[in-house]
Design a protein around this motif. Sequence first.
Motif, PDB file in Angstrom:
ATOM      1  N   PHE A   1       0.800  -1.228   0.000  1.00 14.93           N
ATOM      2  CA  PHE A   1       0.000   0.000   0.000  1.00 14.93           C
ATOM      3  C   PHE A   1       0.833   1.279   0.000  1.00 14.93           C
ATOM      4  N   SER A   2       2.151   1.174   0.111  1.00  9.15           N
ATOM      5  CA  SER A   2       3.025   2.355   0.083  1.00  9.15           C
ATOM      6  C   SER A   2       3.968   2.218  -1.103  1.00  9.15           C
ATOM      7  N   ALA A   3       3.702   2.959  -2.156  1.00  2.79           N
ATOM      8  CA  ALA A   3       4.487   2.847  -3.389  1.00  2.79           C
ATOM      9  C   ALA A   3       5.960   3.177  -3.179  1.00  2.79           C
TER      10      ALA A   3
ATOM     11  N   SER B   1       7.845   2.123  -0.810  1.00  4.46           N
ATOM     12  CA  SER B   1       8.535   1.051  -0.091  1.00  4.46           C
ATOM     13  C   SER B   1       8.979  -0.053  -1.032  1.00  4.46           C
ATOM     14  N   ALA B   2      10.143  -0.617  -0.732  1.00  7.43           N
ATOM     15  CA  ALA B   2      10.657  -1.763  -1.485  1.00  7.43           C
ATOM     16  C   ALA B   2      10.331  -3.083  -0.784  1.00  7.43           C
ATOM     17  N   LEU B   3       9.720  -3.030   0.391  1.00  9.27           N
ATOM     18  CA  LEU B   3       9.499  -4.210   1.222  1.00  9.27           C
ATOM     19  C   LEU B   3       8.202  -4.933   0.875  1.00  9.27           C
ATOM     20  N   THR B   4       8.301  -6.240   0.697  1.00  9.88           N
ATOM     21  CA  THR B   4       7.082  -7.043   0.722  1.00  9.88           C
ATOM     22  C   THR B   4       6.728  -7.253   2.196  1.00  9.88           C
ATOM     23  N   PRO B   5       5.488  -7.566   2.506  1.00 13.95           N
ATOM     24  CA  PRO B   5       5.145  -7.841   3.899  1.00 13.95           C
ATOM     25  C   PRO B   5       5.986  -8.984   4.489  1.00 13.95           C
ATOM     26  N   GLU B   6       6.227 -10.016   3.703  1.00 18.09           N
ATOM     27  CA  GLU B   6       7.012 -11.157   4.178  1.00 18.09           C
ATOM     28  C   GLU B   6       8.461 -10.760   4.446  1.00 18.09           C
ATOM     29  N   ALA B   7       9.044  -9.942   3.568  1.00 14.81           N
ATOM     30  CA  ALA B   7      10.421  -9.476   3.774  1.00 14.81           C
ATOM     31  C   ALA B   7      10.510  -8.608   5.023  1.00 14.81           C
ATOM     32  N   LEU B   8       9.502  -7.803   5.279  1.00 16.64           N
ATOM     33  CA  LEU B   8       9.466  -6.990   6.501  1.00 16.64           C
ATOM     34  C   LEU B   8       9.524  -7.878   7.732  1.00 16.64           C
ATOM     35  N   VAL B   9       8.692  -8.895   7.769  1.00 16.30           N
ATOM     36  CA  VAL B   9       8.646  -9.786   8.931  1.00 16.30           C
ATOM     37  C   VAL B   9       9.963 -10.541   9.079  1.00 16.30           C
ATOM     38  N   ARG B  10      10.514 -11.059   7.983  1.00 11.68           N
ATOM     39  CA  ARG B  10      11.798 -11.784   8.066  1.00 11.68           C
ATOM     40  C   ARG B  10      12.910 -10.867   8.588  1.00 11.68           C
ATOM     41  N   ALA B  11      12.954  -9.633   8.111  1.00 11.56           N
ATOM     42  CA  ALA B  11      13.981  -8.688   8.565  1.00 11.56           C
ATOM     43  C   ALA B  11      13.794  -8.346  10.040  1.00 11.56           C
ATOM     44  N   ALA B  12      12.549  -8.163  10.463  1.00 10.55           N
ATOM     45  CA  ALA B  12      12.274  -7.848  11.866  1.00 10.55           C
ATOM     46  C   ALA B  12      12.683  -9.001  12.774  1.00 10.55           C
ATOM     47  N   ARG B  13      12.365 -10.208  12.367  1.00  9.16           N
ATOM     48  CA  ARG B  13      12.747 -11.384  13.157  1.00  9.16           C
ATOM     49  C   ARG B  13      14.271 -11.482  13.245  1.00  9.16           C
ATOM     50  N   ALA B  14      14.957 -11.284  12.121  1.00  9.24           N
ATOM     51  CA  ALA B  14      16.422 -11.366  12.101  1.00  9.24           C
ATOM     52  C   ALA B  14      17.064 -10.302  12.989  1.00  9.24           C
ATOM     53  N   ARG B  15      16.389  -9.174  13.143  1.00  9.51           N
ATOM     54  CA  ARG B  15      16.917  -8.083  13.958  1.00  9.51           C
ATOM     55  C   ARG B  15      16.585  -8.258  15.443  1.00  9.51           C
ATOM     56  N   GLY B  16      15.856  -9.307  15.786  1.00 13.49           N
ATOM     57  CA  GLY B  16      15.544  -9.590  17.186  1.00 13.49           C
ATOM     58  C   GLY B  16      14.270  -8.946  17.692  1.00 13.49           C
ATOM     59  N   LEU B  17      13.426  -8.465  16.779  1.00 15.04           N
ATOM     60  CA  LEU B  17      12.160  -7.871  17.190  1.00 15.04           C
ATOM     61  C   LEU B  17      11.123  -8.961  17.454  1.00 15.04           C
TER      62      LEU B  17
ATOM     63  N   THR C   1       2.337   0.536   8.988  1.00 16.20           N
ATOM     64  CA  THR C   1       1.712   1.870   8.988  1.00 16.20           C
ATOM     65  C   THR C   1       1.861   2.479   7.595  1.00 16.20           C
ATOM     66  N   GLU C   2       1.040   2.014   6.687  1.00 17.76           N
ATOM     67  CA  GLU C   2       1.138   2.485   5.314  1.00 17.76           C
ATOM     68  C   GLU C   2       0.756   3.960   5.216  1.00 17.76           C
ATOM     69  N   HIS C   3       1.239   4.593   4.153  1.00 15.53           N
ATOM     70  CA  HIS C   3       0.893   5.987   3.888  1.00 15.53           C
ATOM     71  C   HIS C   3      -0.571   6.073   3.453  1.00 15.53           C
ATOM     72  N   ASP C   4      -1.374   6.714   4.279  1.00 15.10           N
ATOM     73  CA  ASP C   4      -2.776   7.001   3.939  1.00 15.10           C
ATOM     74  C   ASP C   4      -3.550   5.770   3.483  1.00 15.10           C
ATOM     75  N   ALA C   5      -3.267   4.635   4.103  1.00 15.91           N
ATOM     76  CA  ALA C   5      -3.992   3.397   3.809  1.00 15.91           C
ATOM     77  C   ALA C   5      -3.933   2.500   5.040  1.00 15.91           C
ATOM     78  N   LEU C   6      -5.031   1.809   5.299  1.00  9.57           N
ATOM     79  CA  LEU C   6      -5.108   0.886   6.425  1.00  9.57           C
ATOM     80  C   LEU C   6      -5.319  -0.525   5.900  1.00  9.57           C
ATOM     81  N   TRP C   7      -4.455  -1.437   6.303  1.00  4.22           N
ATOM     82  CA  TRP C   7      -4.608  -2.837   5.923  1.00  4.22           C
ATOM     83  C   TRP C   7      -5.928  -3.372   6.472  1.00  4.22           C
ATOM     84  N   PRO C   8      -6.615  -4.224   5.728  1.00  3.53           N
ATOM     85  CA  PRO C   8      -7.770  -4.922   6.295  1.00  3.53           C
ATOM     86  C   PRO C   8      -7.306  -5.800   7.465  1.00  3.53           C
TER      87      PRO C   8
END
Length: 195
Positions: free
Chosen positions: A12-14, A16-32, A38-45
């Motif tokens: 929903f944010s043009a 961004s280069a991140l797919t949702p899956e890549a975001l989660v994998r990166a967050a997990r790898a970083r210890g989160l 929080t997309e720009h002017d859009a809310l995920w269902p």
Amino acid sequence: MLLDLHCHTRRFSACSALTPEALVRAARARGLDGVAITEHDALWPLDDVVALSGEMNFVVVRGIEVTTEVGHVLVFGAREHRPEMATLDALREIARDDGALMFLAHPSRRYGTLPPADLAAYFDSVEAQNGTEGMLQNDNAAALARGMRLPGIGGSDAHSVREVGICATRFDADVRDEASFITALRTGAYRAQRV
């Protein structure tokens, strides 16, 4: 629990280069322990967020980064994104009606009109730690947060894998879904940090 509260995906944010899956994998790898998309002017269902969280076995919650005349506002707990949210007064009324929380994002940046002098009259707090801001800007934001009803939050403002988790928010409570996330935000039992 450590959650990055400011992330964008290309769904929903043009910008961004991140797919949702890549975001989660990166967050997990970083210890989160979780992320808020929080997309720009859009809310995920909500169903899509719940499905992503389940598929990835990772905490994923949602918010909106709303563009207003005074800058970007991170909103958590809104039922939907509406075009009239683009004005701060309307956004405040909609957020109140929805029981949502508002945090002025990266408050050192300037867009159009200056934010109101009484930030606490509009916002629950500010983003006190932002991964794309420098130390001076984040120090200034943290100082602003001290005058607010709730503590400041932390988020990376991630648009790419390398940005995920640079800043985050450490919660005392166990956050597992959107309801527990909003409850944890309301308690103020958290702190923004650079990871």
